[in-house]
Scaffold this motif. Structure first.
Motif, PDB file in Angstrom:
ATOM      1  N   THR A  91       0.848  -1.181   0.000  1.00  0.00           N
ATOM      2  CA  THR A  91       0.000   0.000   0.000  1.00  0.00           C
ATOM      3  C   THR A  91       0.887   1.235   0.000  1.00  0.00           C
ATOM      4  O   THR A  91       2.109   1.147   0.185  1.00  0.00           O
ATOM      5  CB  THR A  91      -0.909   0.029   1.237  1.00  0.00           C
ATOM      6  N   ALA A  92       0.265   2.410  -0.155  1.00  0.00           N
ATOM      7  CA  ALA A  92       1.037   3.651  -0.105  1.00  0.00           C
ATOM      8  C   ALA A  92       1.725   3.809   1.242  1.00  0.00           C
ATOM      9  O   ALA A  92       2.876   4.248   1.318  1.00  0.00           O
ATOM     10  CB  ALA A  92       0.124   4.835  -0.396  1.00  0.00           C
ATOM     11  N   ALA A  93       1.021   3.444   2.313  1.00  0.00           N
ATOM     12  CA  ALA A  93       1.612   3.548   3.659  1.00  0.00           C
ATOM     13  C   ALA A  93       2.778   2.569   3.811  1.00  0.00           C
ATOM     14  O   ALA A  93       3.811   2.899   4.407  1.00  0.00           O
ATOM     15  CB  ALA A  93       0.554   3.287   4.722  1.00  0.00           C
ATOM     16  N   ASP A  94       2.607   1.353   3.280  1.00  0.00           N
ATOM     17  CA  ASP A  94       3.697   0.376   3.321  1.00  0.00           C
ATOM     18  C   ASP A  94       4.910   0.906   2.559  1.00  0.00           C
ATOM     19  O   ASP A  94       6.057   0.737   3.000  1.00  0.00           O
ATOM     20  CB  ASP A  94       3.258  -0.950   2.691  1.00  0.00           C
ATOM     21  N   LEU A  95       4.656   1.535   1.425  1.00  0.00           N
ATOM     22  CA  LEU A  95       5.767   2.079   0.638  1.00  0.00           C
ATOM     23  C   LEU A  95       6.495   3.164   1.418  1.00  0.00           C
ATOM     24  O   LEU A  95       7.729   3.222   1.401  1.00  0.00           O
ATOM     25  CB  LEU A  95       5.254   2.635  -0.690  1.00  0.00           C
ATOM     26  N   ASP A  96       5.753   4.018   2.100  1.00  0.00           N
ATOM     27  CA  ASP A  96       6.393   5.060   2.906  1.00  0.00           C
ATOM     28  C   ASP A  96       7.335   4.449   3.940  1.00  0.00           C
ATOM     29  O   ASP A  96       8.453   4.943   4.155  1.00  0.00           O
ATOM     30  CB  ASP A  96       5.334   5.914   3.607  1.00  0.00           C
ATOM     31  N   ARG A  97       6.894   3.364   4.565  1.00  0.00           N
ATOM     32  CA  ARG A  97       7.744   2.697   5.554  1.00  0.00           C
ATOM     33  C   ARG A  97       8.965   2.054   4.890  1.00  0.00           C
ATOM     34  O   ARG A  97      10.071   2.093   5.449  1.00  0.00           O
ATOM     35  CB  ARG A  97       6.927   1.648   6.316  1.00  0.00           C
ATOM     36  N   GLU A  98       8.756   1.478   3.714  1.00  0.00           N
ATOM     37  CA  GLU A  98       9.870   0.861   2.996  1.00  0.00           C
ATOM     38  C   GLU A  98      10.883   1.904   2.537  1.00  0.00           C
ATOM     39  O   GLU A  98      12.087   1.655   2.550  1.00  0.00           O
ATOM     40  CB  GLU A  98       9.347   0.077   1.795  1.00  0.00           C
ATOM     41  N   VAL A  99      10.410   3.068   2.137  1.00  0.00           N
ATOM     42  CA  VAL A  99      11.310   4.149   1.737  1.00  0.00           C
ATOM     43  C   VAL A  99      12.223   4.523   2.906  1.00  0.00           C
ATOM     44  O   VAL A  99      13.439   4.686   2.740  1.00  0.00           O
ATOM     45  CB  VAL A  99      10.509   5.375   1.254  1.00  0.00           C
ATOM     46  N   VAL A 100      11.651   4.651   4.085  1.00  0.00           N
ATOM     47  CA  VAL A 100      12.443   4.995   5.268  1.00  0.00           C
ATOM     48  C   VAL A 100      13.466   3.900   5.563  1.00  0.00           C
ATOM     49  O   VAL A 100      14.634   4.181   5.869  1.00  0.00           O
ATOM     50  CB  VAL A 100      11.521   5.216   6.486  1.00  0.00           C
ATOM     51  N   ALA A 101      13.032   2.640   5.445  1.00  0.00           N
ATOM     52  CA  ALA A 101      13.910   1.526   5.796  1.00  0.00           C
ATOM     53  C   ALA A 101      14.977   1.268   4.751  1.00  0.00           C
ATOM     54  O   ALA A 101      16.122   0.923   5.085  1.00  0.00           O
ATOM     55  CB  ALA A 101      13.072   0.266   6.010  1.00  0.00           C
ATOM     56  N   ARG A 102      14.629   1.431   3.458  1.00  0.00           N
ATOM     57  CA  ARG A 102      15.522   1.034   2.381  1.00  0.00           C
ATOM     58  C   ARG A 102      16.385   2.166   1.839  1.00  0.00           C
ATOM     59  O   ARG A 102      17.325   1.903   1.070  1.00  0.00           O
ATOM     60  CB  ARG A 102      14.715   0.452   1.210  1.00  0.00           C
ATOM     61  N   CYS A 103      16.082   3.386   2.198  1.00  0.00           N
ATOM     62  CA  CYS A 103      16.809   4.524   1.617  1.00  0.00           C
ATOM     63  C   CYS A 103      17.442   5.404   2.694  1.00  0.00           C
ATOM     64  O   CYS A 103      17.532   6.631   2.536  1.00  0.00           O
ATOM     65  CB  CYS A 103      15.872   5.353   0.742  1.00  0.00           C
ATOM     66  N   LYS A 104      17.875   4.816   3.787  1.00  0.00           N
ATOM     67  CA  LYS A 104      18.516   5.579   4.850  1.00  0.00           C
ATOM     68  C   LYS A 104      19.803   6.217   4.353  1.00  0.00           C
ATOM     69  O   LYS A 104      20.619   5.571   3.706  1.00  0.00           O
ATOM     70  CB  LYS A 104      18.820   4.669   6.043  1.00  0.00           C
ATOM     71  N   GLY A 105      19.977   7.484   4.658  1.00  0.00           N
ATOM     72  CA  GLY A 105      21.200   8.171   4.294  1.00  0.00           C
ATOM     73  C   GLY A 105      21.307   8.550   2.838  1.00  0.00           C
ATOM     74  O   GLY A 105      22.349   9.036   2.394  1.00  0.00           O
ATOM     75  N   VAL A 106      20.240   8.324   2.064  1.00  0.00           N
ATOM     76  CA  VAL A 106      20.246   8.674   0.644  1.00  0.00           C
ATOM     77  C   VAL A 106      19.721  10.100   0.495  1.00  0.00           C
ATOM     78  O   VAL A 106      18.845  10.546   1.245  1.00  0.00           O
ATOM     79  CB  VAL A 106      19.370   7.693  -0.168  1.00  0.00           C
ATOM     80  N   ASP A 107      20.276  10.846  -0.452  1.00  0.00           N
ATOM     81  CA  ASP A 107      19.885  12.231  -0.684  1.00  0.00           C
ATOM     82  C   ASP A 107      18.362  12.372  -0.703  1.00  0.00           C
ATOM     83  O   ASP A 107      17.657  11.621  -1.386  1.00  0.00           O
ATOM     84  CB  ASP A 107      20.465  12.702  -2.011  1.00  0.00           C
ATOM     85  N   ALA A 108      17.862  13.351   0.040  1.00  0.00           N
ATOM     86  CA  ALA A 108      16.417  13.507   0.214  1.00  0.00           C
ATOM     87  C   ALA A 108      15.691  13.778  -1.105  1.00  0.00           C
ATOM     88  O   ALA A 108      14.577  13.289  -1.322  1.00  0.00           O
ATOM     89  CB  ALA A 108      16.136  14.629   1.206  1.00  0.00           C
ATOM     90  N   SER A 109      16.303  14.548  -1.978  1.00  0.00           N
ATOM     91  CA  SER A 109      15.666  14.834  -3.272  1.00  0.00           C
ATOM     92  C   SER A 109      15.541  13.571  -4.114  1.00  0.00           C
ATOM     93  O   SER A 109      14.519  13.353  -4.789  1.00  0.00           O
ATOM     94  CB  SER A 109      16.466  15.901  -4.034  1.00  0.00           C
ATOM     95  N   LEU A 110      16.569  12.737  -4.074  1.00  0.00           N
ATOM     96  CA  LEU A 110      16.498  11.482  -4.806  1.00  0.00           C
ATOM     97  C   LEU A 110      15.439  10.570  -4.203  1.00  0.00           C
ATOM     98  O   LEU A 110      14.678   9.921  -4.930  1.00  0.00           O
ATOM     99  CB  LEU A 110      17.854  10.774  -4.801  1.00  0.00           C
ATOM    100  N   VAL A 111      15.372  10.504  -2.885  1.00  0.00           N
ATOM    101  CA  VAL A 111      14.362   9.676  -2.216  1.00  0.00           C
ATOM    102  C   VAL A 111      12.965  10.119  -2.616  1.00  0.00           C
ATOM    103  O   VAL A 111      12.083   9.295  -2.890  1.00  0.00           O
ATOM    104  CB  VAL A 111      14.534   9.721  -0.691  1.00  0.00           C
ATOM    105  N   ALA A 112      12.744  11.434  -2.673  1.00  0.00           N
ATOM    106  CA  ALA A 112      11.437  11.944  -3.080  1.00  0.00           C
ATOM    107  C   ALA A 112      11.114  11.527  -4.512  1.00  0.00           C
ATOM    108  O   ALA A 112       9.969  11.183  -4.831  1.00  0.00           O
ATOM    109  CB  ALA A 112      11.407  13.465  -2.953  1.00  0.00           C
TER     110      ALA A 112
END
Length: 256
Positions: free
Chosen positions: A105-126
């Protein structure tokens, strides 16, 4: 020494899948053409329903399943590698724990983004989050990307048919009584059940079937497996190129 330039490795994986598709397609066609087939009928004595199936004399070759698995995992890995390359280019010291995020779900994706993209440039993460790799976002991307885990213990391929190709209503395909058509695979019998009638009904299915090898996942990845792979190669390539372009844009904005 690593002699690969940034984003070269994911592009190599994608191109490798693209080059394998024609051979895989021909192997699928050869198997379907040579596999013995017969129409079988059975009745349920308790419900008096009649069922019709296509029984296949040979099982799908394991090499086709292995090849399909490689196509799925290589494409999935291409996105992981693209995110890792971008992360390094934008200043992350290593790629430990970095993956392309998928969420049910969209909420699951938000959690995965936090978990899988730690320390990655914020603009790229967006930018990556905006690809909407979840159900209700890019359903096709989510469905295909999510195959990489389940295929470890599920069948990725199955024989199926386009029910519209069966000539229903013609002289060689007749159903009497309450009836329905569908596709249901039986591993035990190596059969594809495709029709049933209610009590007192009858099926005659002496007709040609437009059989094909499809991904065993259902919507939104319906259709011939090779056509799905070709479509996903183009989609994954666009995503990798977009991540590369976004990385360059961010670096340019820093004056790098």
């Amino acid at each position: 020494m690593d002699d690969l330039v940034p984003f070269e490795s994911p592009k190599l994986l994608i191109n490798g899948v693209r080059q394998r598709i024609p051979g895989f397609d021909q192997d699928c066609r050869d198997f379907l053409a040579s596999c013995p087939k017969e129409i079988v009928y059975r009745k349920d004595p308790a419900t008096r329903e009649e069922f019709a199936s296509i029984r296949f004399g040979s099982r799908m070759p394991g090499r086709l399943r292995v090849e399909a698995t490689h196509c799925v995992t290589d494409l999935r890995h291409s996105l992981d590698q693209a995110v890792c390359d971008a992360a390094i280019e934008l200043g992350r010291k290593d790629t430990k724990g970095v993956y392309f995020p998928f969420g049910r779900t969209a909420a699951d994706l938000d959690r995965e983004v936090v978990a899988r993209c730690k320390g990655v440039d914020a603009s790229l993460v967006a930018h990556i989050r905006g690809l909407n790799a979840h159900q209700g976002g890019d359903d096709e991307l989510y469905a295909f990307g999510s195959l990489a885990g389940p295929i470890k213990h599920q069948r990725i391929l199955q024989i199926t048919t386009d029910l519209n190709s069966m000539g229903m209503g013609g002289p060689n395909f007749r159903m009497r009584g309450p009836a329905e058509t569908y596709v249901r695979w039986s591993d035990l019998r190596n059969e594809m059940e495709f029709a049933r009638t209610g009590p007192g009904g009858h099926i005659n299915a002496d007709t040609e079937f437009g059989l094909y090898v499809g991904l065993g996942t259902g919507a939104p990845l319906n259709g011939v497996a090779t056509a799905v792979f070709a479509r996903m190669v183009d989609k994954f390539e666009r995503i990798v190129v977009d991540i590369e372009a976004e990385t360059i844009r961010i670096l340019d904005s820093r004056g790098a």
